[in-house]
Design an enzyme around this catalytic site. Structure first.
Site, short mmCIF file in Angstrom:
data_model
loop_
_atom_site.label_atom_id
_atom_site.label_comp_id
_atom_site.label_asym_id
_atom_site.label_seq_id
_atom_site.Cartn_x
_atom_site.Cartn_y
_atom_site.Cartn_z
CB CYS A 104 97.48 10.63 48.19
SG CYS A 104 98.75 10.33 49.63
CG HIS B 170 100.96 7.35 46.32
ND1 HIS B 170 100.42 8.08 44.69
CD2 HIS B 170 101.28 7.86 47.62
CE1 HIS B 170 100.38 9.88 46.24
NE2 HIS B 170 100.71 8.70 47.06
CD GLU C 259 100.86 7.27 41.89
OE1 GLU C 259 99.00 6.56 42.55
OE2 GLU C 259 101.07 8.33 42.95
N1 GLN Z 1 99.14 16.28 51.94
C1 GLN Z 1 98.88 14.30 52.12
C2 GLN Z 1 99.60 13.56 52.68
O1 GLN Z 1 100.63 14.33 53.78
C3 GLN Z 1 99.20 13.46 50.71
C4 GLN Z 1 99.99 13.30 50.61
C5 GLN Z 1 100.00 12.47 48.76
O2 GLN Z 1 98.83 12.70 48.16
N2 GLN Z 1 100.99 12.08 48.93
O3 GLN Z 1 99.26 13.20 53.83
#
Ligand code: GLN
Length: 541
Positions: A387, A516, A518
């Site tokens: 992300c 994600h 994970e």
């Molecule tokens: N801050 C970034 C966004 O909102 C990444 C979010 C994250 O890593 N979950 O797109």
């Protein structure tokens, strides 16, 4: 066969492993061929965990249907090898919201709407609904918090009422803690006796007490607890600290907890098959050589907060993958702020076999993270960016290879001349109106993989489904420039041109994902991207 319910409540103090006990019980009942689901009842007023700071509350676990839930839900998914939905999670806020909305719609037909019975009624409706939707033989309900608090009383009241209505279908498990004070060196049972009595005062008698402690429970204490808590000695379960949480299902199985509970329900399991699980635990024990992974992020040390809680799914995913390759996972938390103050320290990253940058929000430590990404890119260290870790990898490449000066994500620098990471129009509305709760890009989305890429090779299929939680996206106007800089776009949302995966062409293993992964790793089935990331790291080691 009627549906059965196991309530897990905590005694004495928090963080003694109520969630792991619930999940482990789920694992061993699943091993007996039963359909098991799990529900978490969180005492918070927050409607979901998305608005809670992960440094205080722990990880926000995202379900396929985009619910932002408690980290315990991750343990349920991993131990039960299942996928849960919003029906499996509730908070006090969510329960009240439903009741109040119903009242506003005149659905109570002019009645006085009261805390009791209407709140427990809604809690019961949600629990029974989760059992039905998941077609569960057994539903494990973990009540957050500890007995004796005001906060979870209404959940306990709901459980009491369920037991009253269906005495043969409800079992209570008290997970308690037995301290061994250093100055005495002796295990003390009194706090657990009090916890059991406090539970009694809510109208609930524990059927089983799981005794968490540093050491196993001995016979005199088992008998003492049985007498004072009003249960048989067999219903007192010893649960000493284990080197790994994945050993807990075997510990409980060897104590016969599953069989004892089924006997209470008048049920029989369909055999017991913990063989794959036992083989997995053996693999954990046998892994002697290590694989060293640095997790680079913005870290802080406030109060009781532990990194392990904020990134639990990431940590477990690395572990699953390391054990798969017969390696002992060695994780090091690296505070990126160090690289801002002492840029030369970034070369310490040469000591690791792989570097991972997890998800995150906000500007702290960003320059340090970008410096670290540059270093691993230039020094061929395997990299996995999750992300934010993907977004910042794109920013790094834009700045240092494509030579786009001042390139950034608009999350940090709204006026950047080169907005590599931007915010979607629909998200601009949310931000403008302060609609932050549950409005990110959330939950599972299908993604098409580009043949011939590392991502495609890892998954071995053309279309995947992964879970998201972010507001910002890659800016397609910079595709060509970054492609020229060596970036490969290896995954895209099937329905819109949204970049989901990027990787580097001339690098041993450098992959960034907008989602994600994970959340989908399983102990016996590591996630393909983590598996291949660790494979590359092992190769480097
Ligand atoms: N801050 C970034 C966004 O909102 C990444 C979010 C994250 O890593 N979950 O797109």
């Amino acid at each position: 066969m009627k549906r059965k319910y196991i309530f897990i409540v905590g005694g004495v103090m928090s963080s003694v492993g109520k969630g792991v006990t619930a999940a482990s019980l789920g694992a061993l009942l699943t091993g007996k061929g039963l359909r098991v689901t799990a529900v978490k009842a969180d005492p918070y007023i927050n409607v979901d965990a998305g608005t809670m700071n992960p440094t205080e509350h722990g990880e926000v676990f995202v379900t396929n249907d985009g619910d932002e839930t408690d980290q315990d839900m991750g343990n349920y998914e991993r131990f039960l090898d299942t996928e849960l939905t919003a029906t499996n999670y509730m908070t006090t806020g969510r329960v009240y919201l439903t009741v109040i909305e119903r009242e506003r719609n005149l659905a109570y037909g002019g009645k006085c709407v009261e805390v009791v019975p209407h709140i427990p009624e809604e809690i019961i409706r949600r629990i029974e609904n989760a059992a039905r939707v998941n077609k569960a033989d057994i539903t494990i309900v973990e009540i957050g918090g500890t007995v004796g608090e005001y906060q979870n009383l209404l959940f306990l009241e709901a459980a009491r009422e369920m037991k009253l209505r269906h005495p043969a279908d409800v079992v209570f498990v008290l997970v308690s803690y037995l301290p061994i004070p250093a100055n005495i060196g002796e295990m003390k049972t009194k706090p657990t006796q009090y916890a059991s009595r406090t539970l009694n005062s809510t109208g609930i008698q524990a059927d089983f007490i799981v005794c968490r402690s540093e050491r196993p429970l001995d016979t005199p204490r088992r008998n003492k607890l049985a007498t004072f808590c009003g249960i048989t000695p067999e219903a007192v379960i010893s649960a000493p600290d284990m080197p790994s949480i994945y050993e807990v299902p075997l510990l409980l199985e060897d104590d016969g907890l599953g069989e004892k509970i089924l006997k209470k329900f008048g049920m029989r399991g369909r055999g017991s098959d913990m063989k794959p699980w036992r083989a997995f635990v053996k693999k954990i024990h046998d892994a002697k050589r290590s694989v060293k992974i640095a997790v680079v992020g913005k870290y802080f040390s406030t109060g009781d907060f532990t990194l392990a809680d904020s990134y639990i799914s990431v940590i477990e995913s690395v572990k699953h993958a390391a054990w798969h390759h017969d390696r002992r996972p060695e994780l090091t938390w690296v505070d990126a702020a160090v690289y801002e103050k002492q840029p030369a320290r970034v070369k310490d990253l040469l000591n690791y076999d792989g570097v991972l940058v997890p998800g995150g929000f906000g500007g702290r430590g960003i320059d340090g993270i970008i410096r670290a990404i540059r270093f691993v890119r230039e020094h061929n260290i395997p990299y996995l960016g999750l992300c934010y870790g993907m977004q910042l990898a794109c920013v790094e490449l834009a700045r240092n290879v494509a030579k786009l000066r001042g390139a950034h994500t608009v999350e940090i620098e709204p006026k950047t001349p080169h907005p590599i990471i931007i915010v979607n129009p629909y998200q601009q509305e949310n931000i403008a109106h302060h609609r932050y709760g549950g409005t990110m890009r959330l939950g599972a989305y299908p993604c098409r993989l580009t043949p011939g890429t590392r991502a495609h090779a890892a998954y071995g299929v053309d279309v995947i489904s992964e879970r998201h939680r972010h507001r910002y996206e890659f800016n397609n106007e910079y595709r060509a420039a970054l492609e020229k800089a060596g970036l490969v776009f290896s995954g895209e949302y099937t329905k819109k041109p949204l970049v989901e995966i990027v990787e580097l062409r001339n690098h041993p293993w450098f992959v960034g994902v907008q989602f994600h992964p994970e959340f989908k790793s399983r102990p016996l089935r590591p996630h393909p991207l983590f598996r291949e990331f660790i494979r590359a790291a092992v190769k480097r080691a």
